[in-house]
Design a protein around this motif. Structure first.
Motif, PDB file in Angstrom:
ATOM      1  N   GLU A  23      79.547  40.759 -16.340  1.00 46.15           N
ATOM      2  CA  GLU A  23      80.822  41.216 -16.110  1.00 46.15           C
ATOM      3  C   GLU A  23      81.423  40.715 -17.588  1.00 46.15           C
ATOM      4  O   GLU A  23      81.022  40.255 -18.720  1.00 46.15           O
ATOM      5  CB  GLU A  23      81.326  40.208 -15.396  1.00 46.15           C
ATOM      6  N   TYR A  24      82.592  41.795 -18.430  1.00 47.71           N
ATOM      7  CA  TYR A  24      83.445  41.774 -19.440  1.00 47.71           C
ATOM      8  C   TYR A  24      84.348  42.606 -19.205  1.00 47.71           C
ATOM      9  O   TYR A  24      85.078  43.340 -18.126  1.00 47.71           O
ATOM     10  CB  TYR A  24      82.361  42.106 -20.503  1.00 47.71           C
ATOM     11  N   SER A  25      85.496  41.870 -19.584  1.00 50.91           N
ATOM     12  CA  SER A  25      86.824  43.243 -19.637  1.00 50.91           C
ATOM     13  C   SER A  25      87.439  43.572 -21.547  1.00 50.91           C
ATOM     14  O   SER A  25      86.508  43.174 -22.087  1.00 50.91           O
ATOM     15  CB  SER A  25      87.598  42.401 -19.766  1.00 50.91           C
ATOM     16  N   GLU A  26      88.085  44.442 -20.714  1.00 47.96           N
ATOM     17  CA  GLU A  26      88.393  45.055 -22.023  1.00 47.96           C
ATOM     18  C   GLU A  26      90.115  44.741 -22.719  1.00 47.96           C
ATOM     19  O   GLU A  26      90.705  44.699 -22.036  1.00 47.96           O
ATOM     20  CB  GLU A  26      88.479  46.776 -22.468  1.00 47.96           C
ATOM     21  N   GLN A  27      89.800  44.431 -23.756  1.00 51.79           N
ATOM     22  CA  GLN A  27      91.364  44.600 -24.959  1.00 51.79           C
ATOM     23  C   GLN A  27      91.744  44.889 -26.187  1.00 51.79           C
ATOM     24  O   GLN A  27      90.654  45.274 -26.734  1.00 51.79           O
ATOM     25  CB  GLN A  27      91.021  42.750 -24.933  1.00 51.79           C
ATOM     26  N   GLN A  28      92.865  45.727 -25.931  1.00 52.37           N
ATOM     27  CA  GLN A  28      93.827  46.605 -27.046  1.00 52.37           C
ATOM     28  C   GLN A  28      94.252  45.693 -28.011  1.00 52.37           C
ATOM     29  O   GLN A  28      95.114  45.231 -27.519  1.00 52.37           O
ATOM     30  CB  GLN A  28      94.235  47.751 -26.264  1.00 52.37           C
ATOM     31  N   ARG A  29      94.084  46.165 -29.226  1.00 50.54           N
ATOM     32  CA  ARG A  29      94.950  45.400 -30.485  1.00 50.54           C
ATOM     33  C   ARG A  29      95.060  46.217 -30.892  1.00 50.54           C
ATOM     34  O   ARG A  29      94.455  46.954 -31.644  1.00 50.54           O
ATOM     35  CB  ARG A  29      93.737  44.515 -31.040  1.00 50.54           C
ATOM     36  N   LYS A  30      96.276  46.769 -31.193  1.00 52.85           N
ATOM     37  CA  LYS A  30      97.107  47.479 -32.593  1.00 52.85           C
ATOM     38  C   LYS A  30      96.741  46.638 -33.861  1.00 52.85           C
ATOM     39  O   LYS A  30      97.668  45.668 -34.335  1.00 52.85           O
ATOM     40  CB  LYS A  30      98.656  47.404 -31.814  1.00 52.85           C
ATOM     41  N   VAL A  31      96.735  47.248 -34.004  1.00 55.39           N
ATOM     42  CA  VAL A  31      96.055  47.034 -36.458  1.00 55.39           C
ATOM     43  C   VAL A  31      96.927  47.948 -36.943  1.00 55.39           C
ATOM     44  O   VAL A  31      97.869  46.851 -37.945  1.00 55.39           O
ATOM     45  CB  VAL A  31      94.664  48.081 -36.166  1.00 55.39           C
ATOM     46  N   SER A  32      97.488  49.121 -36.978  1.00 58.62           N
ATOM     47  CA  SER A  32      98.656  49.556 -37.338  1.00 58.62           C
ATOM     48  C   SER A  32      99.323  50.154 -36.309  1.00 58.62           C
ATOM     49  O   SER A  32      99.415  50.521 -35.316  1.00 58.62           O
ATOM     50  CB  SER A  32      98.577  49.986 -38.548  1.00 58.62           C
ATOM     51  N   THR A  34      99.309  53.597 -35.802  1.00 53.50           N
ATOM     52  CA  THR A  34      98.225  54.810 -35.815  1.00 53.50           C
ATOM     53  C   THR A  34      96.453  54.207 -35.220  1.00 53.50           C
ATOM     54  O   THR A  34      95.970  55.223 -34.823  1.00 53.50           O
ATOM     55  CB  THR A  34      98.558  56.045 -36.780  1.00 53.50           C
ATOM     56  N   GLU A  35      96.548  53.152 -35.527  1.00 53.10           N
ATOM     57  CA  GLU A  35      94.701  52.644 -35.272  1.00 53.10           C
ATOM     58  C   GLU A  35      95.199  51.467 -34.446  1.00 53.10           C
ATOM     59  O   GLU A  35      96.052  50.136 -34.581  1.00 53.10           O
ATOM     60  CB  GLU A  35      95.178  52.264 -36.871  1.00 53.10           C
ATOM     61  N   VAL A  36      94.224  51.080 -33.009  1.00 53.44           N
ATOM     62  CA  VAL A  36      94.136  50.405 -32.111  1.00 53.44           C
ATOM     63  C   VAL A  36      92.505  49.866 -31.798  1.00 53.44           C
ATOM     64  O   VAL A  36      91.577  50.992 -32.200  1.00 53.44           O
ATOM     65  CB  VAL A  36      94.753  51.151 -30.507  1.00 53.44           C
ATOM     66  N   ASP A  37      92.020  49.282 -32.012  1.00 50.21           N
ATOM     67  CA  ASP A  37      90.833  48.457 -31.676  1.00 50.21           C
ATOM     68  C   ASP A  37      90.806  48.107 -30.065  1.00 50.21           C
ATOM     69  O   ASP A  37      91.403  47.328 -30.296  1.00 50.21           O
ATOM     70  CB  ASP A  37      90.871  47.315 -32.727  1.00 50.21           C
ATOM     71  N   THR A  38      89.420  48.345 -29.900  1.00 53.47           N
ATOM     72  CA  THR A  38      89.384  47.641 -28.438  1.00 53.47           C
ATOM     73  C   THR A  38      88.155  47.078 -28.855  1.00 53.47           C
ATOM     74  O   THR A  38      87.209  46.812 -29.100  1.00 53.47           O
ATOM     75  CB  THR A  38      88.809  49.046 -27.613  1.00 53.47           C
TER      76      THR A  38
END
Length: 115
Positions: A23-32, A34-38
């Motif tokens: 099992e795993y989950s995902e989380q979005q992280r706003k870097v700027s 215009t850019e989002v890391d997952t």
């Protein structure tokens, strides 16, 4: 979400096809603006995979990271994991099976981490 990486016209990696992941989950992280890391998190809520617009990052031991950085131009030290990981530009240098192995290794190493 189905995680897929493309290199040219060919699919490099589909996270749903990586065998051995629990099992795993995902989380979005706003870097700027215009850019989002997952970030993909193991059950202990620690990241095992970071997906950026043009790169992916996985956790690995420092010796393997050094070998891969020396062997492939498209592999560099991870910005997220530091020396405990690598950042990969999907350029075709690493085969899909190798990427799957690295994601699986990263997941297993991350699962074992304690707070």
């Amino acid at each position: 979400m189905v995680l897929e990486f493309y290199e040219g016209d060919g699919r490099m990696l589909d996270l749903t096809e990586v065998k051995g992941l629990g099992e795993y989950s995902e989380q979005q992280r706003k870097v700027s603006d215009t850019e989002v890391d997952t970030l993909y998190l193991a059950p202990n809520e620690k990241a095992f995979l970071v997906v950026r617009p043009k790169t992916i990052e996985v956790r690995c031991d420092s010796k393997l990271g050094r070998v891969l950085r020396e062997k492939y131009e498209s592999v560099m030290e991870s910005r997220y994991f530091g020396r405990g990981g690598i950042e990969i530009v999907p350029s075709g240098q690493l085969e899909g099976a190798e990427l799957q192995d690295l994601v699986r290794l990263s997941y297993n190493l991350t699962k074992e981490l304690q707070d």
